[in-house]
Scaffold this motif. Structure first.
Motif: not given
Length: 58
Positions: A21-38
């Motif tokens: 679950a943690a790996a899946e969340l860390n691979r998910r792009p985030r709008k707040t990160l300019g669509w980068d992944t964590p």
């Protein structure tokens, strides 16, 4: 999402589920990160910090 802390014991199967679950969340792009992944943003921080030493495989 709650993640087990090192002092909390969970079964091997449950730990694998938490890690997946943690790996899946860390691979998910985030709008707040300019669509980068964590993970991408963290890697960029490590690469740009002259005080950080990271082992690499050549």
């Amino acid at each position: 999402m709650n993640v087990a802390t090192p002092d909390v014991r969970v079964g091997d199967e449950r730990q694998k589920d938490l890690e997946a679950a943690a790996a899946e969340l860390n691979r998910r792009p985030r709008k707040t990160l300019g669509w980068d992944t964590p993970a991408e943003r963290f890697a960029g921080l490590l690469m740009n910090d002259p005080n950080t030493r990271v082992a690499t495989i050549c």
